[in-house]
Structures are given as structure tokens and as C-alpha cells.
Design a protein around this motif. Structure first.
Motif, PDB file in Angstrom:
ATOM      1  N   UNK A   1       0.863  -1.190   0.000  1.00 31.52           N
ATOM      2  CA  UNK A   1       0.000   0.000   0.000  1.00 31.52           C
ATOM      3  C   UNK A   1       0.894   1.233   0.000  1.00 31.52           C
ATOM      4  N   UNK A   2       0.616   2.108  -0.928  1.00 29.49           N
ATOM      5  CA  UNK A   2       1.346   3.379  -0.995  1.00 29.49           C
ATOM      6  C   UNK A   2       0.534   4.433  -0.241  1.00 29.49           C
ATOM      7  N   UNK A   3       1.130   5.024   0.795  1.00 22.78           N
ATOM      8  CA  UNK A   3       0.442   6.005   1.646  1.00 22.78           C
ATOM      9  C   UNK A   3       1.048   7.380   1.388  1.00 22.78           C
ATOM     10  N   UNK A   4       0.200   8.354   1.143  1.00 27.95           N
ATOM     11  CA  UNK A   4       0.642   9.727   0.882  1.00 27.95           C
ATOM     12  C   UNK A   4       0.043  10.629   1.955  1.00 27.95           C
ATOM     13  N   UNK A   5       0.905  11.339   2.686  1.00 25.84           N
ATOM     14  CA  UNK A   5       0.485  12.231   3.776  1.00 25.84           C
ATOM     15  C   UNK A   5       0.592  13.681   3.343  1.00 25.84           C
ATOM     16  N   UNK A   6      -0.429  14.466   3.645  1.00 25.81           N
ATOM     17  CA  UNK A   6      -0.404  15.914   3.449  1.00 25.81           C
ATOM     18  C   UNK A   6      -0.952  16.582   4.703  1.00 25.81           C
ATOM     19  N   UNK A   7      -0.721  17.888   4.809  1.00 29.38           N
ATOM     20  CA  UNK A   7      -1.267  18.640   5.942  1.00 29.38           C
ATOM     21  C   UNK A   7      -2.789  18.641   5.844  1.00 29.38           C
ATOM     22  N   UNK A   8      -3.456  18.351   6.962  1.00 29.46           N
ATOM     23  CA  UNK A   8      -4.905  18.167   6.938  1.00 29.46           C
ATOM     24  C   UNK A   8      -5.673  19.352   7.473  1.00 29.46           C
ATOM     25  N   UNK A   9      -5.187  19.987   8.525  1.00 22.65           N
ATOM     26  CA  UNK A   9      -5.980  20.988   9.223  1.00 22.65           C
ATOM     27  C   UNK A   9      -5.946  22.309   8.477  1.00 22.65           C
ATOM     28  N   UNK A  10      -7.069  22.663   7.871  1.00 27.66           N
ATOM     29  CA  UNK A  10      -7.122  23.945   7.173  1.00 27.66           C
ATOM     30  C   UNK A  10      -7.024  25.111   8.154  1.00 27.66           C
ATOM     31  N   UNK A  11      -7.596  24.931   9.329  1.00 28.39           N
ATOM     32  CA  UNK A  11      -7.530  26.027  10.308  1.00 28.39           C
ATOM     33  C   UNK A  11      -6.100  26.269  10.751  1.00 28.39           C
ATOM     34  N   UNK A  12      -5.354  25.161  10.920  1.00 23.24           N
ATOM     35  CA  UNK A  12      -3.952  25.347  11.289  1.00 23.24           C
ATOM     36  C   UNK A  12      -3.179  26.029  10.178  1.00 23.24           C
ATOM     37  N   UNK A  13      -3.453  25.632   8.934  1.00 24.04           N
ATOM     38  CA  UNK A  13      -2.771  26.284   7.817  1.00 24.04           C
ATOM     39  C   UNK A  13      -3.129  27.760   7.741  1.00 24.04           C
ATOM     40  N   UNK A  14      -4.406  28.045   7.936  1.00 21.50           N
ATOM     41  CA  UNK A  14      -4.828  29.452   7.887  1.00 21.50           C
ATOM     42  C   UNK A  14      -4.184  30.241   9.015  1.00 21.50           C
ATOM     43  N   UNK A  15      -4.150  29.660  10.219  1.00 21.43           N
ATOM     44  CA  UNK A  15      -3.552  30.359  11.349  1.00 21.43           C
ATOM     45  C   UNK A  15      -2.060  30.545  11.142  1.00 21.43           C
ATOM     46  N   UNK A  16      -1.404  29.481  10.616  1.00 19.39           N
ATOM     47  CA  UNK A  16       0.032  29.604  10.357  1.00 19.39           C
ATOM     48  C   UNK A  16       0.301  30.671   9.305  1.00 19.39           C
ATOM     49  N   UNK A  17      -0.518  30.687   8.256  1.00 20.60           N
ATOM     50  CA  UNK A  17      -0.337  31.699   7.229  1.00 20.60           C
ATOM     51  C   UNK A  17      -0.603  33.092   7.783  1.00 20.60           C
ATOM     52  N   UNK A  18      -1.611  33.189   8.680  1.00 22.10           N
ATOM     53  CA  UNK A  18      -1.889  34.505   9.286  1.00 22.10           C
ATOM     54  C   UNK A  18      -0.720  34.974  10.143  1.00 22.10           C
ATOM     55  N   UNK A  19      -0.146  34.039  10.917  1.00 22.29           N
ATOM     56  CA  UNK A  19       0.998  34.412  11.742  1.00 22.29           C
ATOM     57  C   UNK A  19       2.181  34.820  10.874  1.00 22.29           C
ATOM     58  N   UNK A  20       2.378  34.094   9.775  1.00 21.28           N
ATOM     59  CA  UNK A  20       3.481  34.450   8.887  1.00 21.28           C
ATOM     60  C   UNK A  20       3.260  35.825   8.281  1.00 21.28           C
ATOM     61  N   UNK A  21       2.012  36.082   7.861  1.00 24.40           N
ATOM     62  CA  UNK A  21       1.735  37.402   7.294  1.00 24.40           C
ATOM     63  C   UNK A  21       1.894  38.492   8.339  1.00 24.40           C
ATOM     64  N   UNK A  22       1.421  38.217   9.566  1.00 24.17           N
ATOM     65  CA  UNK A  22       1.571  39.217  10.627  1.00 24.17           C
ATOM     66  C   UNK A  22       3.041  39.484  10.901  1.00 24.17           C
ATOM     67  N   UNK A  23       3.829  38.415  10.949  1.00 20.18           N
ATOM     68  CA  UNK A  23       5.254  38.595  11.187  1.00 20.18           C
ATOM     69  C   UNK A  23       5.895  39.360  10.049  1.00 20.18           C
ATOM     70  N   UNK A  24       5.498  39.027   8.819  1.00 25.14           N
ATOM     71  CA  UNK A  24       6.042  39.746   7.669  1.00 25.14           C
ATOM     72  C   UNK A  24       5.633  41.207   7.699  1.00 25.14           C
ATOM     73  N   UNK A  25       4.359  41.469   8.062  1.00 19.88           N
ATOM     74  CA  UNK A  25       3.913  42.859   8.140  1.00 19.88           C
ATOM     75  C   UNK A  25       4.644  43.613   9.240  1.00 19.88           C
ATOM     76  N   UNK A  26       4.876  42.930  10.369  1.00 20.11           N
ATOM     77  CA  UNK A  26       5.608  43.575  11.458  1.00 20.11           C
ATOM     78  C   UNK A  26       7.033  43.896  11.018  1.00 20.11           C
ATOM     79  N   UNK A  27       7.655  42.936  10.325  1.00 15.84           N
ATOM     80  CA  UNK A  27       9.002  43.181   9.830  1.00 15.84           C
ATOM     81  C   UNK A  27       9.011  44.353   8.857  1.00 15.84           C
ATOM     82  N   UNK A  28       8.022  44.383   7.965  1.00 18.51           N
ATOM     83  CA  UNK A  28       7.958  45.474   7.000  1.00 18.51           C
ATOM     84  C   UNK A  28       7.730  46.804   7.704  1.00 18.51           C
TER      85      UNK A  28
END
Length: 945
Positions: free
Chosen positions: A559-586
Motif C-alpha cells: 500500500x502506498x500512503x501519501x500524507x499531506x497537511x490536513x488541518x485547514x484552520x492550522x494552515x490558515x492560522x500559520x499563514x496569518x501568523x506568517x503574514x503578521x510577522x512579515x507585516x511587522x518586519x515590513x
């Protein structure tokens, strides 16, 4: 860096033999040298003709051109070879022979030219030097051959020197030094990269020295510099592409910032013979339209693990020939599955089928056919079509890769035996599932082993792992499998629930999915949770695909098993934190003030780049790790600064502390320091973060403004006239002369209307209206009016009014500058002069002039009103005798007495005037009749009798 195929580290290799070098690098340079070689040959032939060898020059030039042409043909033929070209190959031997012929031709020319001294003293010496320099660009990377080549040229030089018999020009005397310099240049060429050096240094060790930093930041497209798997420099475009600030990228692993396709494109050990390769990049952990960019990876020292890598991205990778990059995916699928002879094809979501030009396109009626039918069925013979369709549907239901041999009709109508491999996902309902595949010759393509398929899947930004029928994990492929929670290496064949630390709520779902896949049913979108390497929780989505061989009789093996990130909320929160950090840096970088941070020892740990450069003239790296006192000038004692910083340890913030700082160039600044302490979880002092605002320009403006105000006050107080600035009827500023004029104390100016200072308040409205009209023409107005001297401003004190001349100029709407001149004395003098001119000096009665003016006015009024006026003349009899008998004093007294008596008996509107001497006159306007005049005459006579 160590390759994934178990290759050993190349850092311990000894210097290789000369036949181990890849000649494709030399051929790449050789193709561009043909025009220069022919030019050098022509110059040498011309110099030979000047030395008296015409026939030799022509024959030599022909042989030299043929040898150069052979070098060009060999380079053109082998430069694009897919495999490394070594010296012991046919092309390498021919290329080595051309080097020998090149030296032999130059030896023959210097040995046979009749006048060698004339040859080497003219263009011949420059041609020889040019030939050696061009050879350094081609043979130079071939260490052993290049050294022998230079030694042979020393022999050529010796022959020329021996034949010149001591007549040696200055240039030829320096030719050995030129050979030494050319030998060093050749040793720096790319093929000499394996030579051991005592001091290993690359351009990345001092980017600023070589101008790299300025060049990288000037590039409009993303450029990333990598060394030892870590990012050492990025430009602004690369920061925007990755989605982080420069401080968050530099120093991190490149795998944490970028995902490369192919995955080994950033491994210089994998490319010992290539100075650059093509690559597609996308930012790690970030998805958006156009996230995949194409570009090239440049290896400064190919084959060395510590090589500097320059990644230059050019544009978003998309191909308009196929939607959603299906064409590019099909090309890669064909390369991986079908080798170099595989031809890509695909069918997109709309049902459009795109085939290689060797095969005809389907009729329009078949474009939107059955989505589960074999897409190439119309090319099959009628006898094979039903069987192939049935096999394709079975593979489609199993979710496996279709791989079959068949005959397909090409554009010429000829049936070709081919192997067709394709991959698809089962359609939902009646939708058309996209398909990518390859068509390869049946004999040219062999079944790829399991490891090759795993290598294919390892290129994806996911974790792929293979579970056999016993539930053991036999393979796991990703850039970093441990990031996905892998705890036990796959070479130990751990059980699937031991290889990963699954959460208890996920074990049952994972076990059920594995069992279904081993039974032949693919399972998709199984959400599960496991523990990450750092102990955190990973929310993943897993897909289970049965793995089978090409033989349908065999049972499913794995069996070939393929794993990807599942939690959309975590991805959204991580992306929000990254954007906030980028905005703070800017935001920090955009601030004109210096933002800084320090540790508990007051050592600088962060400074904003822009303010560091623009305010202090430093680079960031020059301040990091140094004490905050580095900015304080040593010759100024500022104890308050030290006390304030020490107070940070006690939790006391610094607010707007003014201090003197020193720039890198020695210029002094006045700054305002504000800082707040930072605390560790245990409450101890961890450092501080603060901001320095440059007050130098502000302080300078304050000094200039203070000086201007002082000069203005001096000028105003020195002026003799009263000056005031009035806004909205209130005096804003004035000098002492104005205060004296109006009798007003300074503290009452702010709440006193200017109209209270005027005798007639309406005069102020007339002045302002006229001043605003004149202000349009940039002019002032002048008015004379009476100013009240404290009558309305002080309690019960009335000093009267004074005549003043006011010059008013409008400087803004509702704002005026007034210059007031006191003309009260002048007015009094004018009134006195006018009175003396119109009245008799002795009696004070109007004189003849004023009598005439009033008579004219009375006559004009009488005519308008239709009334009468009378003039009576009076002459004193015997006045001369009194004057002569009693004297002039008695006469004057008598005249004044008569004047008083006459004025007493007349009406207020009547005029009693002295015409001169003892003559008087009376003007009586508005008389009704002659009888009334006679009565007035009688009354006058009685008054003087």
C-alpha cells in the motif's frame, strides 16, 4: 551534503587524475572561441609576412584554421552530451590531439620564419600572447594538460629567443611572466575545482568585497544564495516570493524556505559536471496562484559539497499549451516512467485530449465521450479495443497506474507496438477525470523498480511511505521524513504503528484504511493525528493507494500512503501568523526611527536596517553583538543614559530620554530614547526593546525658531511705532509701543477684542474689508481714526482718545498686521493752524475769509430752501479818537468787548465777524422778512450803545 542513494561523502576524495574530468565545460567555452582563434591566426600570419615568409604564412594560417575548426566541431558535437565526457573517450582524445597540433604549429612558425626578431617585435608577439590566453579559457580547467601546454610554450619561447640571437624586444623579455599569469588564470577555470587547496575560500565568504550583495539586491527577480544548505543572502523579490522578511530567511535551512523540483537540483555533489541546472521552485508552506517559478541554479564550484549556490528565478512556471500545468506534469511523468523515448500525453478536466504529433487527434465526437473509457481507444484496432477498455476500467476502479502493451495507429495509419502508461483518479459522477501518461516503444521501456517509483513520489512536497502485506513500513520518502513524525528508520522494517506515534483516536481509522487498500480498494482523505519530532500535534490527511505489478494475475503486494497537511484552520492560522510577522518586519523596516533590541547584558541583538543605514551610517552586522554604548561618544559624559539603562533591570521603562549619539562618520546626533524591559518566564531580566528617534533636525529648527523670535521681538520693540498682529479680532503679538498706546497690560491681550481699543468700533470693519481687497493686489491700506486710551479697558479710567494713522496689511484670511502711528499732536497742530487762519487774532471772531466761506454756504442753502439771508455791516464811530487819546491797549480792549456783546445777542447759527480795524459784519441766515432784519439791527445797536 549526502545523496539519498547511499553515496559516500566526496569531501575526502584525493585529487583525481586528468582523465576523470568532464570536458563538457571546456567545450562550452571552446564553442565561443572560434572567431577569436581565427583572428589570432590572421594576426600571426600578417606578422610572418612582415618577417619575409609569405608562403609559410599562408600555409600556416590554413593549417591553424583547420585545427581551430576541428576544435569547434568537436566542442559543438559533445557539449550537449547527457553523460560526462572524459579524456579517454574519442572526443577527448581528438581534443587532446588538437592541443598538441596547436603547440606544434606555433613551434613550426617560430622555427621557420626568416626574421624572428621582426616577428616577435611586432604583432607576432601579441598573437602568441593571445593564443596562450585563449587556451587558458579552454584547456585551463584540465590541470595536467594545461601545465604541459604551458611548459611546451616555454619551449616555443626558447626557440624564438635562440633564433633572435640576442636582439630581444622588451615585450618578449616579459613573455615568461605572461605565461605564468596565463597559467594562473587557467587554474581558476571551473574544471580545476577538485584541486586541493590549503585555504578554501569562496566568494560567499565576503560577498560585499566582490560586489555580490549590491548586485543581488539590484536584481528585479528573486535571487537566493545558498551555502552548506543554508541561505546566506536574498534580495527583496525573493523575500516577497518566500513570504518572509530577510531576517527570517537568512541563516535558515533552504529546505525550510523553498521546495525544489527536481529535489536534487540544489545538491552540487549530484552535478559534478554542470555549472548550472534548471529548476522549479515554490515557497515552503505557502500556496497561491503562480507559486511555482522556474529558473536556474548556478554552482560556483560544481561537485563540492561546500559550493556556493546561486538560485535565480525568472518567471512563473506555466505552459499555455495545457491547463493546470498538465502538459508539464505529463512530460515529467513520461521522463520518469518512459525514459528518454517516452512521449507525453494528457487529458484535461474539460475532456480535451492532447497527443504527440506522431498520433492523430481524436474526432470532435470523441472529445466528450465516456469519461471512464480508455482515452486512446480510437487508436486501437477493433479487435483490441474491448479488452483494453476493460483493463483500463479495472485499473481505474483500483486507483492504480495503468501500464499495458498495445498497438496504436499513428498519423501515417501504421500500427505501432507501444507501451502506454498513465495515471488518473476515479471521476466523481459524470465528471471527466484528468489523465497524464506516456507512450513509449514497447522494447525500449522496461518495468521500473519500486525504488524508482518511490523516488518519483519523493519529489512531491509530501511524505510517501510504503507498507507491505505484513504491515511493515519498507520505505519512506520526503525531504525530511522525521518532520512528519517518523520515529524508526525504514531499514529496520518497523510496523506501521511503531514507525509513527499515532494518537489513540487515529489508530483504528489508519488500520481500516490499510486493510481496505491491501484488499484492492483505494482509500482517500483519512484524517489522522500523530506526534511530531518536537512533541507537537500533527493533523494530517492520508491517502492509501494499492500498489500492484503489471501482471494482473499477481495479488496486491503493498500500500502506498501519501500524507499531506490536513488541518485547514492550522494552515490558515500559520499563514496569518506568517503574514503578521512579515507585516511587522515590513513596518519595522519602514520606520524612520531606529528599532533595536538587546539582551540582558545590553548587547545588541537586533536593529532595523533602514534607520541603521540612514541615521547612523552603519550596516546591521556592524552593530549586532556589540554594546548599546557603541553609539555614545566617548568625549561626552552622559550619566543619565547609564542610570536609565540600569533602571531597565528593575522594570522601569525609558521614556523620551534625550541623549547625544555618534554616527559612523563622527557626526553627532541628538536622539530621544524610549525602551521597555523584557522578562523571562521566571521574571528575570531578559533584555530590552526600544526606539531611537533622531531629534537633530528638530532641535536645529527649534534653535533657529527661537533665534528668529528673539530677532523679531528685538525689531518690534526697537520700532518707534506700535505694531500688532491681529487674528480674528484678537491681538496675537504686539510690541511695547502698542501696549503703551492703548494702555493695556500684556496679560489681557488674549481676551480683548481690538474693537474695544477704537473710539468707533465700526472703523475696524471698514479697515479689514479694505485690507483684504488690497491684499489681492499685495497692497496695504492706510486709515486715520481715533484710538481709545483705556476708556473702555480699565475700570473708571478715561484718558481720552488719540488720532492715529493705521496701516493694515492682510497676511491670511482674518489675520492682519497693523502699524499704528500716533498723529494726535499733528492733528492738534493742524486744527490750531486752521483756527488761526480763519479767526481774528484780537477778538477771536471769524475773519473775512471764514465770513466769505459761510456767506457762500448760506446763499447756496437759501437758494435750495427758498429762504432769505442777511448781511449787516457795522462801523464804530469815533474809534480813532479813542485810540489816539487812550492808546492802543484801550482800543484793543474796547474791540474785544464789542465782539463779546455782538456775539451774545446773535443766534447760534449767525456769524459775527471782524472785517478789520473798527469794522464788523454779521451774517444772519434764514431770516423771514426785512422787518426781522431791522429788529436784528436794532438789537445790535442796543448791545454796543
Amino acid at each position: 551534503m549526502q545523496s539519498s542513494g547511499g553515496l559516500t561523502d566526496t569531501r575526502g576524495l584525493r585529487k583525481p587524475a586528468h582523465d576523470q574530468f568532464d570536458l563538457r565545460v571546456a567545450f562550452a567555452a571552446e564553442r565561443r572561441l572560434l572567431p577569436a582563434l581565427l583572428l589570432v591566426g590572421a594576426v600571426a600570419a600578417f606578422a610572418s609576412m612582415r618577417a619575409g615568409a609569405n608562403a609559410l604564412a599562408i600555409a600556416w594560417l590554413v593549417l591553424y584554421g583547420v585545427n581551430a575548426a576541428i576544435r569547434f566541431v568537436i566542442a559543438t558535437e559533445y557539449v550537449t552530451a547527457r553523460r560526462a565526457l572524459l579524456a579517454n573517450t574519442r572526443g577527448g582524445k581528438i581534443y587532446l590531439t588538437t592541443a598538441v597540433v596547436d603547440v606544434a604549429l606555433w613551434t613550426l612558425l617560430l622555427a621557420l620564419v626568416p626574421n624572428p626578431a621582426a616577428f616577435v617585435s611586432g604583432p607576432g608577439a601579441y598573437a602568441a600572447a593571445g593564443a596562450v590566453l585563449l587556451a587558458s579559457l579552454s584547456y585551463g580547467g584540465w590541470p595536467r594538460v594545461w601545465t604541459i601546454y604551458v611548459l611546451a610554450w616555454i619551449g616555443v619561447f626558447a626557440i624564438g629567443a635562440w633564433r633572435a640571437e640576442g636582439d630581444m624586444p622588451t615585450f618578449v623579455m616579459g613573455f615568461p611572466l605572461w605565461l605564468l599569469a596565463a597559467w594562473w588564470i587557467g587554474r581558476q577555470q571551473p574544471m580545476a575545482r577538485h584541486v586541493e587547496r590549503n585555504v578554501q575560500q569562496t566568494m560567499a565568504s565576503n560577498l560585499t568585497r566582490f560586489g555580490w550583495q549590491a548586485a543581488i539586491h539590484a536584481m528585479p527577480t528573486p535571487v537566493i544564495v545558498v551555502r552548506n544548505d543554508r541561505v546566506v543572502e536574498v534580495n527583496r523579490s525573493a523575500c516577497e516570493f518566500i513570504g518572509r522578511g530577510e531576517q527570517a530567511i537568512v541563516g535558515n535551512l533552504v529546505a525550510e524556505c523553498l521546495i525544489a523540483d527536481p529535489a536534487d537540483a540544489l545538491d552540487p555533489v549530484k552535478h559534478p559536471s554542470k555549472s548550472s541546472v534548471e529548476v522549479e521552485m515554490q515557497p515552503a508552506g505557502r500556496t497561491f496562484d503562480g507559486a511555482v517559478w522556474s529558473g536556474r541554479v548556478r554552482f560556483m564550484e560544481p561537485g563540492r559539497e561546500s559550493s556556493v549556490i546561486v538560485i535565480a528565478l525568472t518567471k512563473a512556471a506555466h505552459d499555455p499549451m495545457g491547463p493546470a500545468r498538465l502538459l508539464e506534469d505529463a512530460r515529467r511523468f513520461a521522463q520518469w516512467m518512459g525514459g528518454t523515448q517516452g512521449l507525453p500525453w494528457y487529458r484535461d478536466e474539460s475532456g480535451e485530449l492532447v497527443l504527440p504529433r506522431e498520433f492523430p487527434a481524436p474526432p470532435d465526437r470523441l472529445q466528450a465521450g465516456d469519461p471512464i473509457e480508455f482515452p486512446l481507444g480510437y487508436l486501437l484496432p477493433e479487435s483490441e479495443r474491448a479488452r483494453i477498455n476493460g483493463v483500463y476500467k479495472e485499473f481505474l476502479r483500483a486507483g492504480a497506474v495503468f501500464d499495458e502493451h498495445m498497438s496504436l495507429r499513428d498519423t501515417g495509419g501504421v500500427a505501432r507496438l507501444v507501451r502506454v502508461i498513465c495515471a488518473t483518479r476515479p471521476p466523481v459522477g459524470n465528471a471527466v477525470a484528468p489523465v497524464i501518461g506516456t507512450i513509449a516503444a514497447a522494447k525500449a521501456v522496461q518495468e521500473r523498480p519500486l525504488d524508482a517509483t518511490a523516488d518519483l513520489l519523493a519529489r512531491l512536497p509530501v511524505l510517501v511511505w510504503l507498507v507491505d502485506a505484513q504491515g511493515r513500513v519498507v520505505h519512506a520518502q520526503s525531504t525530511d521524513p522525521r518532520r512528519w513524525g517518523l520515529r524508526v528508520e525504514t531499514r529496520l522494517r518497523p510496523q506501521w504503528d511503531e514507525a509513527f506515534e499515532f494518537k489513540s483516536e487515529s489508530r483504528a481509522a489508519m488500520l481500516s484504511a490499510l486493510q481496505k487498500s491491501l484488499a484492492g480498494t483505494p482509500v482517500f482523505d483519512v484524517v489522522n493525528a500523530r506526534t511530531s519530532r518536537s512533541g507537537g500535534r500533527l493533523a494530517l490527511r492520508s491517502h492509501f493507494v494499492p500498489y500492484t505489478s503489471n501482471d494482473p494475475s499477481k495479488k496486491l503486494q503493498a500500500v502506498l500512503v501519501l500524507d499531506t497537511i490536513a488541518s485547514h484552520t492550522e494552515l490558515i492560522e500559520l499563514d496569518r501568523l506568517k503574514r503578521s510577522k512579515s507585516q511587522y518586519k515590513s513596518l519595522v523596516e519602514a520606520s524612520a526611527n531606529l528599532i533595536w533590541a538587546c539582551d540582558d547584558k545590553f548587547m545588541v541583538t537586533f536593529v532595523s536596517r533602514r534607520a541603521t543605514r540612514e541615521i547612523y551610517g552603519y550596516e546591521m552586522r556592524e552593530l549586532l553583538g556589540r554594546s548599546v554604548e557603541v553609539l555614545l561618544p566617548s568625549d561626552i559624559d552622559q550619566p543619565a543614559v547609564g542610570i536609565a539603562f540600569e533602571a531597565l533591570r528593575e522594570g522601569k521603562p525609558i521614556r523620551d530620554l534625550e541623549a547625544v549619539h555618534m554616527t559612523r562618520g563622527g557626526r553627532r546626533l541628538i536622539v530621544s530614547i524610549s525602551a521597555a524591559p523584557l522578562r523571562r518566564p521566571d521574571g528575570t531580566f531578559a533584555g530590552a526593546i526600544g526606539m531611537n528617534a533622531d531629534l537633530t533636525a528638530l532641535k536645529s529648527r527649534e534653535r533657529r525658531l527661537s533665534e528668529a523670535l528673539r530677532v523679531e521681538r528685538t525689531v518690534l520693540d526697537s520700532a518707534g511705532q506700535a505694531i500688532a498682529v491681529v487674528k480674528l479680532g484678537i491681538v496675537q503679538r504686539c510690541n511695547d509701543a502698542f501696549l503703551r498706546l492703548v494702555g493695556l497690560p500684556p496679560d489681557e491681550l488674549s481676551h480683548t477684542q481690538l474693537t474695544d481699543c477704537l473710539l468707533e468700533p465700526d472703523d475696524w470693519r471698514d479697515i479689514t474689508v479694505a485690507a483684504e481687497e488690497a491684499g489681492v493686489r499685495d497692497q496695504a491700506v492706510v486709515r486715520e481714526l481715533r484710538v481709545q486710551r483705556g476708556a473702555k479697558l480699565t475700570q473708571g479710567l478715561n484718558e481720552g482718545a488719540a488720532w492715529c494713522q493705521i496701516t493694515a496689511r492682510s497676511i491670511a484670511p482674518g489675520e492682519f498686521v497693523l502699524v499704528i502711528a500716533d498723529i494726535d499732536t499733528l492733528k492738534q497742530r493742524e486744527a490750531n493752524a486752521l483756527h488761526e487762519a480763519q479767526h481774528d487774532e484780537l477778538t477771536g471772531l471769524p475773519n473775512r475769509r471764514l465770513l466769505a466761506e459761510r456767506a457762500a454756504s448760506a446763499l447756496a442753502t437759501s437758494e435750495l430752501r427758498n429762504v432769505s439771508c442777511a448781511v449787516l455791516a457795522i462801523d464804530l464811530d469815533g474809534f480813532k479818537d479813542i485810540n489816539d487819546q487812550y492808546g492802543h491797549d484801550v482800543g484793543d480792549l474796547m474791540l474785544r468787548e464789542i465782539a463779546v456783546r455782538l456775539a451774545r445777542v446773535m443766534r447760534p447759527q449767525d456769524t459775527v465777524a471782524r472785517r478789520g480795524g473798527d469794522e464788523f459784519a454779521v451774517l444772519a441766515p434764514d431770516v423771514g422778512s426785512r422787518l426781522e432784519v431791522e429788529k436784528i439791527s436794532l438789537r445790535l445797536l442796543q448791545a454796543v450803545s
